[in-house]
Design a protein around this motif. Structure first.
Motif, PDB file in Angstrom:
ATOM      1  N   ILE A  84       0.808  -1.219   0.000  1.00 50.17           N
ATOM      2  CA  ILE A  84       0.000   0.000   0.000  1.00 50.17           C
ATOM      3  C   ILE A  84       0.839   1.265   0.000  1.00 50.17           C
ATOM      4  CG2 ILE A  84      -1.957  -1.127   1.126  1.00 50.17           C
ATOM      5  CD1 ILE A  84      -1.037   0.315   3.750  1.00 50.17           C
ATOM      6  N   SER A  85       2.169   1.105  -0.008  1.00 52.56           N
ATOM      7  CA  SER A  85       3.045   2.277  -0.010  1.00 52.56           C
ATOM      8  C   SER A  85       4.317   1.954  -0.774  1.00 52.56           C
ATOM      9  CB  SER A  85       3.389   2.681   1.430  1.00 52.56           C
ATOM     10  OG  SER A  85       4.377   3.693   1.454  1.00 52.56           O
ATOM     11  N   SER A 142      -4.098   1.212  -3.353  1.00 54.21           N
ATOM     12  CA  SER A 142      -4.672   1.951  -2.237  1.00 54.21           C
ATOM     13  C   SER A 142      -6.072   1.446  -1.919  1.00 54.21           C
ATOM     14  CB  SER A 142      -4.709   3.454  -2.541  1.00 54.21           C
ATOM     15  OG  SER A 142      -5.480   3.707  -3.702  1.00 54.21           O
ATOM     16  N   LYS A 210      -9.287  -0.128  -6.892  1.00 52.39           N
ATOM     17  CA  LYS A 210      -9.122   0.149  -5.465  1.00 52.39           C
ATOM     18  C   LYS A 210      -9.404  -1.116  -4.655  1.00 52.39           C
ATOM     19  CE  LYS A 210      -8.369   4.605  -5.950  1.00 52.39           C
ATOM     20  NZ  LYS A 210      -7.055   5.213  -5.598  1.00 52.39           N
ATOM     21  N   SER A 234     -12.803  -2.640   3.287  1.00 52.11           N
ATOM     22  CA  SER A 234     -11.746  -1.634   3.375  1.00 52.11           C
ATOM     23  C   SER A 234     -12.102  -0.525   4.348  1.00 52.11           C
ATOM     24  CB  SER A 234     -11.481  -1.033   1.992  1.00 52.11           C
ATOM     25  OG  SER A 234     -12.641  -0.406   1.468  1.00 52.11           O
ATOM     26  N   ASP A 238      -8.906  -0.094   6.553  1.00 51.74           N
ATOM     27  CA  ASP A 238      -8.129   1.136   6.400  1.00 51.74           C
ATOM     28  C   ASP A 238      -7.891   1.783   7.761  1.00 51.74           C
ATOM     29  OD1 ASP A 238      -6.762   3.190   5.213  1.00 51.74           O
ATOM     30  OD2 ASP A 238      -8.508   4.160   4.331  1.00 51.74           O
TER      31      ASP A 238
END
Length: 458
Positions: A84-85, A142, A210, A234, A238
């Protein structure tokens, strides 16, 4: 690339005659192909393998080389995850990496990196990892907004079933808000996209690319996919991931009430249009609820302006609210509406019991439960009746099977048809049943004004 496909039959059903009016039915065609989307997303989906070290007593002589060869790390599990990063933050399921001594993450291009754990949340089965690759930039995806996912929407699952990395399966959202008794915060997305062993921790994508869910569980009598898979939405994931990255742990709100579902009979007596709300059965002394004026028999109809229809609605809403927030409660008391304000405490420090926590004097631990006599201090702490008899559950290990059926403040009246009068006797009974491998034992429990039978794994 999307294409709208509408047949003559579909067009005929798009307008349904109902008296003099017609109801328009929107139609959306299936994608011509999922290839472009899959090609774009797959590089951010990873395979995860773990290993545990196998211990043993040291040996000498001719056996020493064999012990060195066979007592090293052993592969323990395979699963999936997603980045995710760009700096290598990976999200997966906790059960994929639980108790692992080594974690290896393999990308779709074959590169492999070691990973360390940034944080885990056993209650939602989510873990966050950090790839050990300083300076490397990774492809990332993301989270999307799972609250916008509708039953019937297309979804794509990408993962590592049976060790077959980069496997893409397609389906639809079959249902929302599923409770499968996995934990206190069940709110799963159900999908018929094929999910098998090894898909755990992998992403469920919507058609915009997504992540709308983390593939976590399947319903199957064979061990393989039968078209009933479940993903953590999510919207929940999240928030958990954000807290794990910031604090290394979760920080959930806590209200301090025991609650029960509204029944049709009680709803009618209270003048409600339908069964809704959470009925307060007991209030923990000194808790945010007690300090805010909540009383037993109150009906909580909304929390921070969010409607409460079921017990799960309130449990999730409170948990998702930051600690220290002053929340507004809309309640019904003796058929009269009221507004209350409560300042939330932290759930993890007030409810859960960790395995290494020191036991209070006179307490015993068994089957993930901390058990105590109903002393004046215990009665006051949990708001129990002054003449209560039995064994009081004062803490529950959140990782134990008992966490699914019991909570702090419950009073165990019977264990296996025998009255439970002392914590040590109840613990001995559970230990004997556990040694006999007799399976779940029936217990009789009092929770507030309710008394019920439940099955407990000893």
């Amino acid at each position: 690339m999307m294409r709208s496909v509408v047949s003559a039959a579909a067009a005929a059903t798009a307008a349904l005659a109902l008296g003099a009016s017609a109801v328009a039915v929107p139609t959306r065609g299936a994608p011509e192909s999922f290839a472009d989307l899959a090609e774009t997303l797959t590089p951010a989906v990873v395979n995860i393998s773990t290993a545990q070290r196998v211990g043993g007593s040291p040996v000498s002589g001719e056996l020493a080389p064999l012990q060195k060869k066979f007592s090293g790390p052993r592969a323990a599990s395979l699963g999936s995850g997603f980045i995710i990063s760009p700096n290598g933050i990976v999200v997966t399921n906790n059960h994929v990496i639980d108790n692992a001594d080594e974690i290896a993450v393999t990308l779709s291009d074959g590169r492999e990196f070691k990973a360390t754990v940034r944080g885990v949340d056993r209650e939602t089965d989510i873990a966050v990892l950090q790839l050990e690759a300083p300076g490397v930039r990774f492809p990332a995806v993301s989270f999307g907004d799972s609250s916008r996912a509708r039953v019937g929407d297309w979804v794509i699952a990408i993962g590592n079933p049976f060790g077959l990395g980069g496997t893409v399966t397609v389906g639809i959202v079959s249902a929302r808000n599923r409770d499968i008794d996995a934990g206190n915060f069940d709110d799963f997305i159900q999908t018929d996209a094929a999910i098998n062993r090894g898909n755990s921790g992998g992403p469920l994508f919507d058609m915009t690319g997504k992540v709308v869910g983390i593939n976590t569980a399947i319903y199957s009598q064979t061990g393989g996919s039968v078209g009933v898979g479940f993903a953590v939405p999510s919207e929940l994931a999240d928030l958990v991931v954000e807290q794990l990255l910031q604090y290394g742990e979760t920080r959930r709100g806590w209200l301090g009430v025991s609650i029960d579902e509204m029944t049709p009979k009680l709803a009618a007596e209270l003048g409600l249009d339908r069964p809704r709300g959470a009925v307060v059965s007991s209030v923990r002394p000194g808790s945010p609820a007690a300090l805010g004026g909540v009383l037993p028999s109150d009906v909580i109809l909304s929390f921070n302006r969010k409607p409460v229809t079921t017990v799960r609605d309130l449990t999730r809403a409170v948990a998702e609210t930051p600690v220290g927030t002053t929340a507004q409660l809309s309640i019904l008391r003796a058929k009269k509406p009221m507004q209350l304000a409560v300042k939330l405490d932290r759930r993890e420090t007030r409810v859960s019991a960790k395995p290494n926590d020191a036991l209070p004097a006179g307490a015993v631990k068994s089957a993930g439960l901390t058990l105590q006599k109903p002393t004046p201090e215990v009665i006051s702490a949990f708001g129990l009746s002054a003449n209560v008899e039995g064994v009081v559950v004062t803490a529950v290990d959140p990782d134990s099977p008992a966490a699914r059926v019991l909570r702090p403040g419950d009073v165990i009246l019977e264990v296996g048809w025998e009255r439970a009068l002392r914590p040590d006797a109840a613990a001995d009974k559970l230990a004997k049943l556990r040694n006999l491998n007799s399976g779940p034992v029936q217990i009789f429990v009092q929770r507030g004004d309710l008394a019920f039978y439940e099955q407990l794994q000893p």
